[in-house]
Design a protein around this motif. Structure first.
Motif, PDB file in Angstrom:
ATOM      1  N   PRO A 124       0.805  -1.230   0.000  1.00 57.66           N
ATOM      2  CA  PRO A 124       0.000   0.000   0.000  1.00 57.66           C
ATOM      3  C   PRO A 124       0.841   1.285   0.000  1.00 57.66           C
ATOM      4  N   SER A 125       1.927   1.278   0.783  1.00 50.20           N
ATOM      5  CA  SER A 125       2.712   2.523   0.861  1.00 50.20           C
ATOM      6  C   SER A 125       3.287   2.909  -0.499  1.00 50.20           C
ATOM      7  N   SER A 126       3.572   1.905  -1.358  1.00 51.32           N
ATOM      8  CA  SER A 126       4.123   2.304  -2.665  1.00 51.32           C
ATOM      9  C   SER A 126       3.045   2.907  -3.564  1.00 51.32           C
ATOM     10  N   VAL A 127       1.769   2.475  -3.367  1.00 56.36           N
ATOM     11  CA  VAL A 127       0.666   3.105  -4.102  1.00 56.36           C
ATOM     12  C   VAL A 127       0.575   4.574  -3.680  1.00 56.36           C
ATOM     13  N   ILE A 128       0.652   4.771  -2.351  1.00 52.93           N
ATOM     14  CA  ILE A 128       0.541   6.138  -1.831  1.00 52.93           C
ATOM     15  C   ILE A 128       1.672   7.011  -2.346  1.00 52.93           C
ATOM     16  N   LYS A 129       2.862   6.435  -2.388  1.00 54.95           N
ATOM     17  CA  LYS A 129       4.009   7.203  -2.882  1.00 54.95           C
ATOM     18  C   LYS A 129       3.734   7.673  -4.314  1.00 54.95           C
ATOM     19  N   GLU A 130       3.287   6.767  -5.167  1.00 59.60           N
ATOM     20  CA  GLU A 130       3.038   7.137  -6.563  1.00 59.60           C
ATOM     21  C   GLU A 130       1.936   8.188  -6.680  1.00 59.60           C
ATOM     22  N   LEU A 131       0.833   7.970  -5.919  1.00 58.96           N
ATOM     23  CA  LEU A 131      -0.291   8.898  -6.032  1.00 58.96           C
ATOM     24  C   LEU A 131       0.061  10.284  -5.497  1.00 58.96           C
ATOM     25  N   VAL A 132       0.763  10.320  -4.354  1.00 60.26           N
ATOM     26  CA  VAL A 132       1.123  11.616  -3.779  1.00 60.26           C
ATOM     27  C   VAL A 132       2.122  12.333  -4.695  1.00 60.26           C
ATOM     28  N   GLU A 133       3.033  11.578  -5.266  1.00 60.55           N
ATOM     29  CA  GLU A 133       3.987  12.206  -6.193  1.00 60.55           C
ATOM     30  C   GLU A 133       3.255  12.792  -7.411  1.00 60.55           C
ATOM     31  N   ASN A 134       2.227  12.084  -7.880  1.00 58.18           N
ATOM     32  CA  ASN A 134       1.434  12.646  -8.982  1.00 58.18           C
ATOM     33  C   ASN A 134       0.774  13.953  -8.556  1.00 58.18           C
ATOM     34  N   SER A 135       0.270  13.990  -7.317  1.00 57.06           N
ATOM     35  CA  SER A 135      -0.376  15.212  -6.821  1.00 57.06           C
ATOM     36  C   SER A 135       0.626  16.367  -6.790  1.00 57.06           C
ATOM     37  N   ILE A 136       1.836  16.064  -6.322  1.00 59.97           N
ATOM     38  CA  ILE A 136       2.854  17.133  -6.257  1.00 59.97           C
ATOM     39  C   ILE A 136       3.209  17.593  -7.674  1.00 59.97           C
ATOM     40  N   ASP A 137       3.359  16.621  -8.589  1.00 59.19           N
ATOM     41  CA  ASP A 137       3.632  16.983  -9.989  1.00 59.19           C
ATOM     42  C   ASP A 137       2.505  17.858 -10.551  1.00 59.19           C
ATOM     43  N   LEU A 152       0.568  -0.072   7.918  1.00 62.99           N
ATOM     44  CA  LEU A 152       0.330   1.319   8.326  1.00 62.99           C
ATOM     45  C   LEU A 152       1.658   2.019   8.623  1.00 62.99           C
ATOM     46  N   ALA A 153       2.567   1.299   9.287  1.00 64.66           N
ATOM     47  CA  ALA A 153       3.872   1.894   9.606  1.00 64.66           C
ATOM     48  C   ALA A 153       4.591   2.318   8.317  1.00 64.66           C
ATOM     49  N   HIS A 154       4.501   1.472   7.292  1.00 64.11           N
ATOM     50  CA  HIS A 154       5.127   1.839   6.004  1.00 64.11           C
ATOM     51  C   HIS A 154       4.462   3.076   5.401  1.00 64.11           C
ATOM     52  N   VAL A 155       3.132   3.120   5.539  1.00 70.31           N
ATOM     53  CA  VAL A 155       2.391   4.257   4.991  1.00 70.31           C
ATOM     54  C   VAL A 155       2.822   5.546   5.713  1.00 70.31           C
ATOM     55  N   VAL A 156       2.866   5.473   7.044  1.00 70.75           N
ATOM     56  CA  VAL A 156       3.233   6.662   7.814  1.00 70.75           C
ATOM     57  C   VAL A 156       4.655   7.101   7.450  1.00 70.75           C
ATOM     58  N   ALA A 157       5.552   6.119   7.305  1.00 74.38           N
ATOM     59  CA  ALA A 157       6.940   6.462   6.944  1.00 74.38           C
ATOM     60  C   ALA A 157       6.981   7.149   5.581  1.00 74.38           C
ATOM     61  N   THR A 158       6.238   6.608   4.622  1.00 72.96           N
ATOM     62  CA  THR A 158       6.248   7.194   3.276  1.00 72.96           C
ATOM     63  C   THR A 158       5.728   8.628   3.293  1.00 72.96           C
ATOM     64  N   VAL A 159       4.589   8.818   3.965  1.00 71.52           N
ATOM     65  CA  VAL A 159       4.002  10.163   3.998  1.00 71.52           C
ATOM     66  C   VAL A 159       4.924  11.117   4.776  1.00 71.52           C
ATOM     67  N   SER A 160       5.513  10.614   5.870  1.00 71.48           N
ATOM     68  CA  SER A 160       6.418  11.462   6.652  1.00 71.48           C
ATOM     69  C   SER A 160       7.597  11.929   5.807  1.00 71.48           C
ATOM     70  N   HIS A 161       8.192  10.993   5.073  1.00 70.17           N
ATOM     71  CA  HIS A 161       9.345  11.354   4.243  1.00 70.17           C
ATOM     72  C   HIS A 161       8.980  12.448   3.239  1.00 70.17           C
ATOM     73  N   ILE A 162       7.827  12.263   2.589  1.00 65.68           N
ATOM     74  CA  ILE A 162       7.436  13.254   1.574  1.00 65.68           C
ATOM     75  C   ILE A 162       7.138  14.592   2.255  1.00 65.68           C
ATOM     76  N   ALA A 163       6.455  14.528   3.413  1.00 66.95           N
ATOM     77  CA  ALA A 163       6.115  15.765   4.116  1.00 66.95           C
ATOM     78  C   ALA A 163       7.374  16.492   4.590  1.00 66.95           C
ATOM     79  N   LEU A 164       8.410  15.730   4.959  1.00 65.62           N
ATOM     80  CA  LEU A 164       9.667  16.360   5.380  1.00 65.62           C
ATOM     81  C   LEU A 164      10.326  17.075   4.208  1.00 65.62           C
TER      82      LEU A 164
END
Ligand code: ADP
Ligand code: MG
Length: 564
Positions: free
Chosen positions: A24-37, A168-180
C-alpha cells in the motif's frame, strides 16, 4: 509450432505492478507524487486496514480534462516527457507513465478529477485494469483517486502483505518522508477514520521537522547550507552527541526525491570526521539540489535511488557542507559559553586554591573565534580514581575522563600543527634507529611528507634503516618505538588512502595523552581542563567517546526525591 506470444496488455501491466507496487505505501508514494507533480498545495490521504482495503488520495492540483483522465490509465501514457532529450532533465517525479496503469491493474480504482475552470468533474471507474465507466460528476477542483482491494486479482502478491499495523507503519513512513521534503505543502493522513498526521502548508523547514519527527529531534539539529553555482546542499544534521546506533533517521532528498545514496551517506559521515562515535550513525535530513542533467533518476523501478554523473564532486561538496555546518555550530557553542554568566565559586577550594579567575589561554591552542574566548569558570574538586576529574559547574557536577579529554586536546594540537605548518618538535638526544621491512619502507616513504609536517624528522640510512632525529612535542620520548610502531600500523592499514592522516593523528593523540589510571598533580589537572575548554570539538575524544558527563543539579534533586 511457434511458442512465443506477445502478452495481453493487462497482464503486462500486472507484471509492471510487481515492480512499482510492492505494498500500500508504494501506491501512496506514486499517487502523492502525482499530486505534487500536478502542483497541489494540500494533499489528503485516507487509508483503511493499512491500505489493503482502501487508499484515497485527494489533491487541489491542476486536475485533468475528460480526455486526459482516461489516458492517464493507459500504459506509458504521461504528460511529463515527450522525447528522449526530456529524459535527461526530469524535474517531475513521474516520467514513465506506468504507475496508474500498474495500480489500476491490481485493484478497483475510481478517479474523480476537475479542472478549476470547469463546473463539473469527470469520474472514471476501472476494475482490475479494465475500463468500466466514465461520466460527469460533482467534484472540487483537483483530483481524487480511490484504490480498493489492492492485489485482489494477484493472490501471490496479496499473501506478502503484512499485518495492518506493519503496512500502516510503512504508509506513515512514506508520507512522513514526503512531508519532510516539502514543508511548503500541507498533508493530512487518516487511518480508519482517525487522523494520524496533519501538517499545514507553508511551514518553515525546522517546524516541519519538529512536527514530523518530534521536538527533541528538532533540538538536536544543526542547520546546513552550502551553495555553489552547480549544487545546493541544505537541511539539517544532528549534533555529534545525538548520533544513533542505526541509520533510522537519515533522510536524503535529491531534487526533492526521497532516495538513499551510499556516496552521500559516506560523505556525511566523513564530514563528521572524528566527531562521530564509533559504530554510530549521524541523524540527517539533507536536500541535494543539482542540475537535472547531472543526475540520472531512471535507475530504480520504484525510483528509490539515483545516479550522479560526477560522484566525486557530490562527495566532496556534501562532505564540505557538513564540515562547515558542524564547525559553525562548534564556534557558536564557544561564543555561547564565553558569554554565559560566570559561576560564583567559593573563594578557595579544598586545597586552598581559587580557580574562579579566568585562566590564560594555554599556549598553542586553537581559538575558533578571533576574540580570545573567556573560559567558563568552574570549580575543580578533585581527581578521582586516578582517572577522572570531578568538577562543579553552573548546572551540576561534571566528571571528565582524563584520557579522553587529553586525547582530544592532543589530536587538535597535532592537527593544527600539520595544517598550519606551525610544527613544534623536539630533537632527540639519542636518535632512534628503526629497522623497516621492504613493505614498511614503501609505505613509510608515502607517509613521509605527512609525518614531517607533524614534526617527525627522519634520515634514511642504507639497508632499510631509518633514523628518527626529532618528533612532535608532547610525545613521550621513552616510548617512541612503540608509538612509531603504532603509527606505522595505521599507515600500512590505510595504505595511501585519504583516511591515513586521520588515522595517524588519532593514534598519535592516543599515545600522547595522559593515561587512564595516571595520578595528576593539581596544576596538571587544572591545565588539562583549561586546555579542554579552549579546544575545538571538545565534547568527544577523537574516537567519538564523550569527554565529560554532567549530572545536573536537577537530576540530583530528582534522585533525592526533592522534585518530581
Ligand atoms: P507519470 O507520473 O510517470 O507521468 P502516472 O501513471 O503516474 O505516470 O500518471 C499518468 C499521467 O496522469 C500523468 O502524467 C499526469 O498527466 C496524470 N495524472 C496522474 N495523477 C494526477 C493528478 N493527481 N493530478 C493531475 N494529473 C494527474
Ligand atoms: Mg506518476
Amino acid at each position: 509450432m511457434a511458442s512465443i506470444k506477445v502478452l495481453p496488455e493487462n497482464l503486462i501491466s500486472q507484471i509492471a505492478a510487481g515492480e512499482v507496487v510492492e505494498r500500500p505505501s508504494s501506491v501512496i508514494k506514486e499517487l502523492v507524487e502525482n499530486s505534487i507533480d500536478a502542483g497541489a498545495t494540500h494533499i489528503m490521504i485516507e487509508v483503511e486496514q493499512g491500505g489493503s482495503k482502501l487508499i484515497m488520495v485527494r489533491d487541489d492540483g491542476s486536475g485533468m480534462d475528460d480526455e486526459d483522465a482516461k489516458m492517464a490509465f493507459a500504459r506509458h501514457a504521461t504528460s511529463k516527457i515527450s522525447s528522449l532529450d526530456d529524459l535527461d532533465r526530469i524535474a517531475s517525479f513521474g516520467f514513465r507513465g506506468e504507475a496508474l496503469a500498474a495500480i489500476a491493474s491490481v485493484s478497483f480504482v475510481t478517479l474523480k478529477t476537475r479542472l478549476s475552470q470547469n463546473e463539473n468533474g469527470v469520474e472514471i471507474v476501472c476494475n482490475g485494469g479494465s475500463f468500466k465507466s466514465q461520466g460527469p460528476c460533482a467534484a472540487m477542483p483537483g483530483t481524487e483517486i480511490v484504490v480498493r482491494s489492492l492485489f485482489f486479482n494477484t493472490p501471490a502478491r496479496k499473501k506478502f502483505l503484512k499485518a495492518e499495523n506493519t503496512e500502516l507503519a510503512h504508509v506513515v513512513a512514506t508520507v512522513s518522508h514526503i512531508a519532510l521534503a516539502y514543508p511548503e505543502l500541507g498533508f493530512e493522513l487518516k487511518h480508519n477514520g482517525k487522523t494520524v498526521l496533519s501538517v499545514p502548508k507553508n511551514q518553515k523547514a525546522e517546524d516541519r521537522v519538529r512536527d514530523i519527527l518530534g521536538k527533541s529531534f528538532g533540538e538536536d539539529m544543526v542547520p546546513v547550507l552550502f551553495e555553489t553555482p552547480s549544487i545546493k546542499i541544505h537541511g539539517f544534521v544532528g549534533r555529534p552527541g545525538a548520533a544513533l546506533s542505526s541509520k533510522h533517521h537519515q533522510y536524503l532528498f535529491v531534487n526533492g526525491r526521497d532516495v538513499g545514496d551510499p556516496v552521500v551517506s559516506r560523505a556525511v559521515c566523513d564530514g563528521y570526521g572524528s566527531r562521530l562515535p564509533a559504530r554510530c550513525f549521524p541523524l540527517y535530513l539533507l536536500h541535494v539540489d543539482i542540475d537535472p542533467t547531472e543526475v540520472d533518476v531512471n535507475v530504480h523501478p520504484r525510483k528509490m535511488s539515483v545516479k550522479f554523473l560526477d560522484t566525486q564532486r557530490v562527495y566532496r561538496d556534501v562532505r564540505q557542507a557538513i564540515e562547515q555546518a558542524l564547525d559553525l555550530h562548534q564556534q557558536k557553542l564557544f561564543v555561547g559559553i564565553s558569554q554565559s554568566p560566570t559561576l560564583s565559586t567559593p573563594q578557595s577550594t579544598q586545597e586552598g586554591m581559587d580557580f574562579s579567575t579566568p585562566t590564560k589561554n594555554p599556549e598553542g591552542l586553537v581559538r575558533p573565534t578571533d576574540a580570545a574566548p573567556v573560559p567558563p569558570t568552574f570549580h575543580l574538586i578533585s581527581q578521582v580514581a586516578d582517572s577522572y576529574l570531578l568538577i562543579m559547574e553552573e548546572s551540576g557536577l561534571a566528571i571528565v575522563d582524563q584520557h579522553a579529554a587529553h586525547e582530544r586536546i592532543m589530536y587538535e594540537k597535532f592537527k593544527r600543527q600539520a595544517e598550519q605548518k606551525e610544527v613544534t618538535k623536539q630533537q632527540l638526544l639519542v636518535p632512534l634507529s628503526l629497522e623497516c621491512s621492504r613493505e614498511e619502507l614503501l609505505f613509510l616513504e608515502k607517509a613521509l611528507p605527512f609525518l614531517e609536517k607533524l614534526g617527525f624528522e627522519f634520515e634514511a640510512w642504507s639497508g632499510g634503516t631509518f633514523v628518527m632525529q626529532a618528533c612532535p612535542t608532547g610525545l613521550d620520548t621513552e616510548n617512541l618505538k612503540v608509538i612509531f610502531k603504532n603509527v606505522m600500523q595505521q599507515v600500512m592499514q590505510e595504505g595511501g588512502s585519504e583516511a591515513m592522516p586521520e588515522r595517524v593523528l588519532k593514534s598519535l593523540a592516543c599515545k600522547a595523552a595522559v593515561k587512564f589510571g595516571m595520578k595528576l598533580s593539581l596544576p596538571e589537572q587544572q591545565k588539562l581542563l583549561d586546555e579542554l575548554t579552549l579546544t575545538p570539538n571538545n565534547a568527544t575524544c577523537p574516537h567519538g567517546r564523550p569527554t565529560k558527563v554532567l549530572v545536573s543539579f536537577e537530576e540530583l534533586e530528582r534522585r533525592f526525591y526533592r522534585r518530581k
